[in-house]
Write a protein that holds these residues in place. Structure first.
Motif, PDB file in Angstrom:
ATOM      1  N   THR A 136     -34.018   3.495  24.379  1.00 47.54           N
ATOM      2  CA  THR A 136     -35.044   2.417  23.889  1.00 47.54           C
ATOM      3  C   THR A 136     -34.643   0.911  23.881  1.00 47.54           C
ATOM      4  O   THR A 136     -35.311   0.132  24.193  1.00 47.54           O
ATOM      5  CB  THR A 136     -35.661   3.050  22.684  1.00 47.54           C
ATOM      6  N   HIS A 137     -33.392   0.928  23.444  1.00 51.13           N
ATOM      7  CA  HIS A 137     -32.623  -0.455  23.287  1.00 51.13           C
ATOM      8  C   HIS A 137     -32.837  -1.272  24.542  1.00 51.13           C
ATOM      9  O   HIS A 137     -33.248  -2.212  24.615  1.00 51.13           O
ATOM     10  CB  HIS A 137     -31.377  -0.110  23.011  1.00 51.13           C
ATOM     11  N   LEU A 155     -28.745   7.015  22.702  1.00 54.72           N
ATOM     12  CA  LEU A 155     -27.622   6.553  23.171  1.00 54.72           C
ATOM     13  C   LEU A 155     -27.864   5.223  23.958  1.00 54.72           C
ATOM     14  O   LEU A 155     -27.349   4.459  24.563  1.00 54.72           O
ATOM     15  CB  LEU A 155     -27.176   7.699  24.632  1.00 54.72           C
ATOM     16  N   GLY A 156     -29.100   4.736  23.559  1.00 52.76           N
ATOM     17  CA  GLY A 156     -29.603   3.474  23.938  1.00 52.76           C
ATOM     18  C   GLY A 156     -30.724   3.060  24.859  1.00 52.76           C
ATOM     19  O   GLY A 156     -30.773   2.080  25.588  1.00 52.76           O
ATOM     20  N   LYS A 164     -21.624  -4.206  15.447  1.00 56.65           N
ATOM     21  CA  LYS A 164     -22.337  -4.134  14.351  1.00 56.65           C
ATOM     22  C   LYS A 164     -21.848  -4.888  12.946  1.00 56.65           C
ATOM     23  O   LYS A 164     -22.513  -5.397  12.155  1.00 56.65           O
ATOM     24  CB  LYS A 164     -22.654  -2.784  14.191  1.00 56.65           C
ATOM     25  N   GLU A 210     -24.304   3.814  13.747  1.00 60.95           N
ATOM     26  CA  GLU A 210     -24.803   2.918  12.732  1.00 60.95           C
ATOM     27  C   GLU A 210     -25.155   3.295  11.599  1.00 60.95           C
ATOM     28  O   GLU A 210     -24.949   2.472  10.537  1.00 60.95           O
ATOM     29  CB  GLU A 210     -26.108   2.496  13.641  1.00 60.95           C
ATOM     30  N   VAL A 243     -25.006   7.052  19.000  1.00 59.06           N
ATOM     31  CA  VAL A 243     -24.916   5.505  18.583  1.00 59.06           C
ATOM     32  C   VAL A 243     -25.872   5.356  17.137  1.00 59.06           C
ATOM     33  O   VAL A 243     -25.383   4.645  16.291  1.00 59.06           O
ATOM     34  CB  VAL A 243     -25.341   4.633  19.428  1.00 59.06           C
TER      35      VAL A 243
HETATM   36  P1  ADP Z   1     -32.433   6.495  22.469  1.00 64.84           P
HETATM   37  O1  ADP Z   1     -33.537   5.634  22.949  1.00 64.84           O
HETATM   38  O2  ADP Z   1     -31.387   6.736  23.789  1.00 64.84           O
HETATM   39  O3  ADP Z   1     -32.482   7.736  21.621  1.00 64.84           O
HETATM   40  P2  ADP Z   1     -32.080   4.201  20.973  1.00 64.84           P
HETATM   41  O4  ADP Z   1     -31.915   3.052  21.931  1.00 64.84           O
HETATM   42  O5  ADP Z   1     -33.047   4.395  20.175  1.00 64.84           O
HETATM   43  O6  ADP Z   1     -31.585   5.369  21.704  1.00 64.84           O
HETATM   44  O7  ADP Z   1     -30.509   3.833  20.323  1.00 64.84           O
HETATM   45  C1  ADP Z   1     -30.144   4.453  18.975  1.00 64.84           C
HETATM   46  C2  ADP Z   1     -29.426   3.352  18.175  1.00 64.84           C
HETATM   47  O8  ADP Z   1     -28.276   3.076  18.821  1.00 64.84           O
HETATM   48  C3  ADP Z   1     -30.292   1.883  18.195  1.00 64.84           C
HETATM   49  O9  ADP Z   1     -30.269   1.240  16.938  1.00 64.84           O
HETATM   50  C4  ADP Z   1     -29.451   1.228  19.230  1.00 64.84           C
HETATM   51  O10 ADP Z   1     -29.730  -0.304  18.894  1.00 64.84           O
HETATM   52  C5  ADP Z   1     -28.232   1.667  19.198  1.00 64.84           C
HETATM   53  N1  ADP Z   1     -27.419   1.559  20.387  1.00 64.84           N
HETATM   54  C6  ADP Z   1     -27.368   2.347  21.414  1.00 64.84           C
HETATM   55  N2  ADP Z   1     -26.656   1.945  22.371  1.00 64.84           N
HETATM   56  C7  ADP Z   1     -25.894   0.993  22.137  1.00 64.84           C
HETATM   57  C8  ADP Z   1     -25.207   0.008  22.592  1.00 64.84           C
HETATM   58  N3  ADP Z   1     -24.697  -0.006  23.646  1.00 64.84           N
HETATM   59  N4  ADP Z   1     -24.863  -1.309  22.037  1.00 64.84           N
HETATM   60  C9  ADP Z   1     -25.553  -1.529  20.748  1.00 64.84           C
HETATM   61  N5  ADP Z   1     -26.016  -0.673  19.878  1.00 64.84           N
HETATM   62  C10 ADP Z   1     -26.669   0.381  20.840  1.00 64.84           C
END
Ligand code: ADP
Ligand code: MG
Length: 463
Positions: A175-176, A172-173, A305, A333, A329
């Motif tokens: 790590t992002h 869900l973002g 994307k 992707e 997400v």
């Molecule tokens: P988590 O760490 O919560 O498991 P991630 O940060 O790894 O999730 O996100 C998974 C993928 O989805 C990554 O490639 C990230 O870039 C993308 N992503 C998640 N949320 C968004 C957002 N709001 N906008 C753009 N990309 C997102």
């Protein structure tokens, strides 16, 4: 454009094991996420592929054992999906184990040097992914709080919230946002020492330090940073000595007023196997959660994307994906990448039919039988009306039409009787349902926009 080109590579036939491994590794990155990938998969290299046995090597025995017990299954199944001729994966240790703390465990091969100095923060920290910035983060209702908090922490000149605790489900973002904070701080304050590390890798470093009786260096390294980010802290739960060390590191930094950012899949109080005092300490700053994605957010992300990939995809296809892939997400992707790669490769326009064909297996994997709840939810989402409105007695056109469509779909896609459907829509009579079904059938003959809506919903519900 590059993401696109890479995906195309993936579809081409490959013969040598190095290219095979790079394709497998790429899939694993998607499946496991950036931090696990960096800690455990990136350091692996392919050695040989013979008689169905694919041999990988790791720099250390410890890593081999860890990967063996935690990731061998997923590596094997991913590899076999791509290359059905792989029967088995073996992992070997590539060389003699390095002397304590002399050799980097980071992904930089050039650090594999006998004379390397004691590892610096840059060596321990996982690399920040250049794609994971605030600019590339699409904000919507489900993540606006976490986004605002992350931005605030990144921009702050004085530490405002400590720690910032981000939590939410997988993909869900989290790590992002952490990488985005890292990039932002590095840009604004190039001198600041920013350390981003997964909790797993933190644990690994710590266990390693214990083993080599070098916890002093370990402590110094972690306590010397300005910003510490630990991702997926739930992995630390249950590991007593690591928890203890983490607690002390954490306290030391917070006491010095250095920013700490933590992510986890649950809120601090819900973390299992975590000591009470640590849980409570984790909740002292700002706790921000990321909710599951909404349809609007998913659509927004897909549009962003697609623009980044430099391809034009019809709104209908994007809407279909946003409807259908609602888990997280990362999967969204993955689905988009697959559709784009496939469409480009076969040189066909990316139509709804093609999309459906390409993603059939993906969708089937987490498909459920259609039930009336799903139908009502999807219809409400699609027409942007409340679920309760569909069940209410309101008769305005804006609600009556979606309600009729929902009734029609219940009749078409489930085995429920007219009276059962009526009950599901606020206790309506079976004749009302019958009327709705007739009405929609008529409109399907005469009104192309209704046809499109119904078709889209039907596909979203039944693949
Ligand atoms: P988590 O760490 O919560 O498991 P991630 O940060 O790894 O999730 O996100 C998974 C993928 O989805 C990554 O490639 C990230 O870039 C993308 N992503 C998640 N949320 C968004 C957002 N709001 N906008 C753009 N990309 C997102
Ligand atoms: Mg993550």
């Amino acid at each position: 454009m590059t993401a696109h080109a890479q995906t195309l590579d993936k579809m081409l036939p490959v013969s040598d094991f190095t290219s095979m491994w790079s394709l497998i590794a790429k899939e694993l990155q998607t499946a496991l996420g950036a931090s696990v990938y960096q800690s455990w998969i990136a350091p692996l290299s392919a050695c040989e592929f013979q008689a169905g046995v694919f041999i990988l090597s790791t720099p250390t025995r410890f890593m081999r054992d860890w990967i063996h017990s935690n990731y061998l299954d997923v590596i094997t199944s991913t590899a076999q999906q791509l290359f059905p001729n792989i029967i088995k994966i073996d992992i070997i240790v590539s060389a003699f184990e390095p002397a304590p703390l002399k050799v980097a465990l980071s992904n930089d091969q050039e650090n594999n040097d006998d004379d390397a100095p004691v590892r610096s923060i840059e060596d321990i920290s996982s690399k920040l992914d250049p794609r994971l910035t605030f600019d590339n983060f699409v904000v919507g209702k489900p993540n606006e709080l976490a986004y605002a908090a992350a931005l605030r922490v990144a921009e702050a000149t004085k530490v405002a919230y400590n720690p910032l605790f981000l939590y939410g489900g997988v993909g869900l973002g989290k790590t992002h946002l952490m990488h985005a904070i890292g990039w932002h701080i590095k840009k604004m304050h190039p001198k600041k020492k920013v350390l981003y590390i997964s909790a797993e890798k933190f644990m690994y470093q710590f266990i390693r330090a214990l083993r080599f009786h070098d916890t002093v260096t370990f402590k110094e390294q972690f306590r010397g940073v300005d910003v510490l980010m630990i991702d997926d802290v739930q992995f630390i739960s249950g590991k007593d000595s690591t928890q203890e060390e983490f607690f002390h590191t954490f306290n030391a930094l917070v006491d010095k007023n250095h920013q700490v950012i933590i992510s986890a899949d649950k809120s601090p109080s819900d973390l299992e196997g975590m000591e009470e005092r640590l849980k409570s300490r984790l909740g002292w700053g700002l706790v921000a959660d990321i909710h599951p994605t909404s349809y609007e957010l998913r659509l927004g992300i897909l549009q962003a994307k697609a623009a980044l990939m430099d391809v034009i995809i019809s709104d209908k296809v994007l809407e279909f994906l946003a409807h259908k892939i609602s888990s997280n997400v990362r999967e969204l992707e993955g689905a988009l990448t697959r559709v784009v790669a496939h469409g480009t490769l076969v040189g066909r326009e990316i139509t709804l039919e093609l999309t459906q064909e390409i993603l059939r297996d993906l969708i089937r994997a987490n498909d459920r039988r259609v039930n009336m709840d799903d139908i009502q939810r999807k219809v409400a989402e699609h027409f942007n009306v409340r679920l309760s409105d569909l069940q209410s007695s309101k008769r305005t056109r804006a609600i009556a039409r979606p309600r009729q469509i929902a009734m029609y779909l219940c009749k078409q896609l489930t085995t429920k009787s007219l009276p059962e459907i009526g009950r599901k829509f606020g206790g309506r009579d079976h004749t009302t349902v019958l009327h709705a079904v007739k009405k929609i059938n008529e409109l399907l003959e005469s009104d192309p926009s209704i046809t499109e809506d119904v078709e889209l919903l039907r596909r979203a519900l039944i693949i």
